[in-house]
Structures are given as C-alpha cells and as structure tokens.
Enzyme design. Structure first.
Site, PDB file in Angstrom:
ATOM      1  N   THR A 250       0.814  -1.168  -0.343  1.00  0.00           N
ATOM      2  CA  THR A 250      -0.158   0.308  -0.003  1.00  0.00           C
ATOM      3  C   THR A 250       0.802   0.946  -0.191  1.00  0.00           C
ATOM      4  O   THR A 250       1.908   0.765   1.127  1.00  0.00           O
ATOM      5  CB  THR A 250      -1.004  -0.135   1.473  1.00  0.00           C
ATOM      6  OG1 THR A 250      -0.434  -0.480   2.612  1.00  0.00           O
ATOM      7  CG2 THR A 250      -1.782  -0.805   2.051  1.00  0.00           C
ATOM      8  N   GLY A 251       0.621   2.588  -0.249  1.00  0.00           N
ATOM      9  CA  GLY A 251       0.952   3.827  -0.767  1.00  0.00           C
ATOM     10  C   GLY A 251       2.046   3.356  -1.538  1.00  0.00           C
ATOM     11  O   GLY A 251       3.111   4.105  -1.926  1.00  0.00           O
TER      12      GLY A 251
ATOM     13  N   SER B 225       3.030   4.099  -4.770  1.00  0.00           N
ATOM     14  CA  SER B 225       2.388   5.310  -6.094  1.00  0.00           C
ATOM     15  C   SER B 225       3.498   6.641  -5.330  1.00  0.00           C
ATOM     16  O   SER B 225       4.025   7.182  -5.890  1.00  0.00           O
ATOM     17  CB  SER B 225       0.586   6.308  -6.054  1.00  0.00           C
ATOM     18  OG  SER B 225       0.803   7.317  -5.041  1.00  0.00           O
TER      19      SER B 225
ATOM     20  N   GLY C 130       7.144   7.733  -2.741  1.00  0.00           N
ATOM     21  CA  GLY C 130       8.217   7.722  -1.596  1.00  0.00           C
ATOM     22  C   GLY C 130       8.634   5.969  -1.264  1.00  0.00           C
ATOM     23  O   GLY C 130       9.172   5.500  -2.257  1.00  0.00           O
TER      24      GLY C 130
ATOM     25  N   TYR D 142       1.031  13.198  13.610  1.00  0.00           N
ATOM     26  CA  TYR D 142       1.588  11.747  13.025  1.00  0.00           C
ATOM     27  C   TYR D 142       2.316  11.454  14.021  1.00  0.00           C
ATOM     28  O   TYR D 142       1.847  10.406  13.912  1.00  0.00           O
ATOM     29  CB  TYR D 142       2.613  12.816  12.221  1.00  0.00           C
ATOM     30  CG  TYR D 142       3.315  12.046  11.289  1.00  0.00           C
ATOM     31  CD1 TYR D 142       2.797  11.298   9.982  1.00  0.00           C
ATOM     32  CD2 TYR D 142       4.549  11.446  11.607  1.00  0.00           C
ATOM     33  CE1 TYR D 142       3.816  10.319   9.137  1.00  0.00           C
ATOM     34  CE2 TYR D 142       5.491  10.242  11.125  1.00  0.00           C
ATOM     35  CZ  TYR D 142       5.099  10.323   9.790  1.00  0.00           C
ATOM     36  OH  TYR D 142       5.729   8.978   9.372  1.00  0.00           O
TER      37      TYR D 142
END
Length: 366
Positions: A16-17, A19, A21, A160
């Site tokens: 996941t994530g 796209s 970094g 965060y």
C-alpha cells in the site's frame, strides 16, 4: 506455528502507498527481486506508471486503486490479488499522510483524517492480510511501516506522532494475538528515521514555508531493503537509520533534557526557505510518482541497520567491544605480564625446542 518464509522470487506481495516514497521504492525492489507485486494507492495514474515501469523491466505487477481508510477497499485488494496471482504471501502497510503544524492549530477534521489513513489504514490492511494468511499454506508476513516517532515525540507533528505510537501498539498486540492462535503469520514493524521522500511536500502544512525532515536523511531504498529483509527473515522490529536510534535512546534516557533539545532544534531543522506546495495529499491524492525528493540529498546506506540485519555481526561487535573494554581496564596488568606471557607462548610453539644455550631457546623449523 511459524510462517514459512518463501524466497522473494516465489512471493506475491501487496504494497500500500505504492504511488510514491517508501512504498514505490519497496514495490520496485520487490519486483526486481522477482516477486509479483500488487500496487495499492489512491492515485491510479501514478500506480499505472509504476506498473508499466516494472513490467517493462520484466517484472510482474497489478494495480488496485484503493483507499486504505476503507475496509471495503482493502477487501477488494485481497480479491484482486487472489484473482490475479492466486493470493499473496506478504502484505506491506506503508500508506501514510502527514501534518506539519502546532498541535493547537491542527483542525479536528485534519487530525481525524490522518488517523483514518495512518492508523486505521494499518488496522484494515493488517486484519485483511491476517485473515488471508492464516488460511494460506505456510502463512506469510505482515509488515507495518511505523517510525522512530512511534518511540519518541517531535514538535510540529503531533497527530503524526500519535498515529505512529498507535501503529506500534496495534502491531505489537496483533503479533501476540496471532501467536496465541497458533497462526503462521509473522508481524514485523519497520521504523524509519528521516527519509528523503516527497512526504513533507505531500503533508498538510500549517507553517509559512515548505517543510522537510531533519538531517541526517536516509534514502528510501534503505527502507525498502529493510522491508525485503523482513519478508524473508524473522524480524520483530527494525529501525532504519542509526541517527534515529540515537534520538530515541536520548529521549528514553533523559526525557526532560530531550524535550528541551527537541523543542529547540527540530522546528528549525524542519523548514525549507521555499514556498510551500499549493496542495497536499491528506484528503485527496496529490502529485505522486517519485520515490525520492530532489529538495535535498540522502544517505544511500545505514551501517546501524545493516548490522542489525545480521545478528552475528552485532554479537561479534559486542564481543569485540567487551574484549577491548577488558583489555583497557586491565592494561597495566597486561603490560606487566606481557614479557613472561610472550616467553611462555614462544616456548609452546611447535617449531621451538629448549637448548643449553645462554638464551635457553633455539628456534628451528621442522
């Protein structure tokens, strides 16, 4: 029951994530190692570009546009992985968003949205992965991407920091619950320090200028390497970046001192003298497609992380350190006894024999 960890070229991995970094760097690394990769994120265009890049290099990839904050979307990811590759062996929960700003300034709406992605996204993904892997022959691995900020505080990043503390608590408890059930599922937590990704530019920014992560900064590929290691080795938790581990140790050893130090230093190290981006990825996708930021450099390695990936090296270094400490503490006794000890050692060498000469020893080769 332990998970039977497959070689990477025999695995199917959900990221996941994926796209941008760390997620994008990990997806590329898994594909390069021969794994089939299911790329998950909200930005379909960026995912398809990453998929095309992987397939052009001879890899296998599949795109699922989904929001980790939705349990229905995560169930759809599992169905897609089963339909395309017959299931998955490793699930990496990397998707995350950020907020830069004083805790008193951040709106509750933004705070809640961050938790929906950073915490509940990990929960939704982990539960979905656990249900699948419990029934998969040999089980598999759940890898959650936390942060050193799950072990310490940091000004300007209250929501965060709180989300990463929550991720750590959930991950550690999930591991115990799966162990109690005898499920063949390994649960690993990767805790990056400052990483040179576009994260600061994607974060919601309440400050006047652009944000950055404090130095020293490590490359996202260093984290990707740690993630691949956790997919094939028994890893409970692994910190990426020795500098981050030192900060955590400082906080736990002297929290009051660390509060003042972090409060004075980190805000100054978290800004760039540039205009901040016009948009962010908190509530909707922003500009994706890059693993690294070009705003500043990053270290391509971490000796600390590399050492902790090899427990034998850590033990060897520890023993070497203990030997050196012992030698230093007893240096006078060693120096005083060095002459007799050396003489006794020479007498025992297999190529020496005692003679009647004044020196008492004669060296011969035989």
């Amino acid at each position: 029951m332990r998970a039977k960890l497959k070689p990477l070229d025999q695995q199917v991995v959900v990221v996941t994530g994926a796209s941008s970094g760390i997620g994008l760097a990990a997806a590329r690394a898994f594909a390069k190692a021969g794994a089939a990769v299911v790329l998950v994120a909200r930005n379909e265009e960026a995912l398809r570009e990453a998929c095309a890049e992987i397939e052009a290099a001879g890899g296998r990839a599949h795109v699922v546009t989904a929001d980790v904050g939705s349990p229905e979307d995560m169930a759809r990811v599992t169905r897609a992985a089963v339909a395309r590759f017959g299931g998955f062996d490793t699930w990496v929960n990397d998707a995350g968003v950020g907020i830069y700003g004083d805790s008193l300034e951040v709106s509750l709406e933004d705070h809640q949205r961050l938790f929906q992605t950073n915490y509940f996204g990990v929960v939704h993904g982990s539960l979905e992965a656990a249900r699948h892997l419990k029934e998969r022959p040999g089980g598999g691995v759940i890898i959650n991407i936390g942060s050193i900020l799950g072990d310490m505080p940091s000004p300007l990043m209250g929501p965060y920091v709180a989300s990463k503390h929550a991720v750590k608590g959930f991950t550690d408890t999930l591991r115990i619950d799966l162990q109690r059930q005898g499920a063949p599922v390994q649960v690993s937590l990767i805790k990056p320090a400052s990483i040179g990704t576009p994260f600061p530019d994607h974060a919601k920014n309440y400050m006047e200028t652009a944000a950055r992560v404090p130095p020293p900064v490590y490359a996202p590929e260093v984290v990707a390497d740690a993630i691949l290691h956790a997919a094939t080795h028994p890893v409970r938790a692994l910190t990426v970046g020795g500098a981050g581990r030192q900060l955590v140790a400082t906080y736990h050893a002297a929290p009051r001192f660390a509060d003042r130090l972090f409060g004075a230093a980190i805000p100054r190290l978290s800004i760039r003298k540039e205009p901040k981006p016009a948009d962010d990825s908190l509530h909707s996708p922003s500009q994706d497609g890059e693993a690294r930021t070009d705003a500043y450099g990053s270290r391509p390695f971490s000796l600390y992380t590399q050492a902790h990936k090899q427990p034998g090296v850590v033990v060897g270094l520890a023993l070497l350190g203990l030997a050196a400490a012992f030698a230093w503490r007893n240096r006078e006794a060693i120096r005083d006894g060095a002459g007799p000890l050396m003489r006794q050692g020479v007498e025992r060498l297999p190529w020496t024999r005692r003679t009647g000469t004044p020196g008492g020893l004669q060296t011969t080769l035989h």
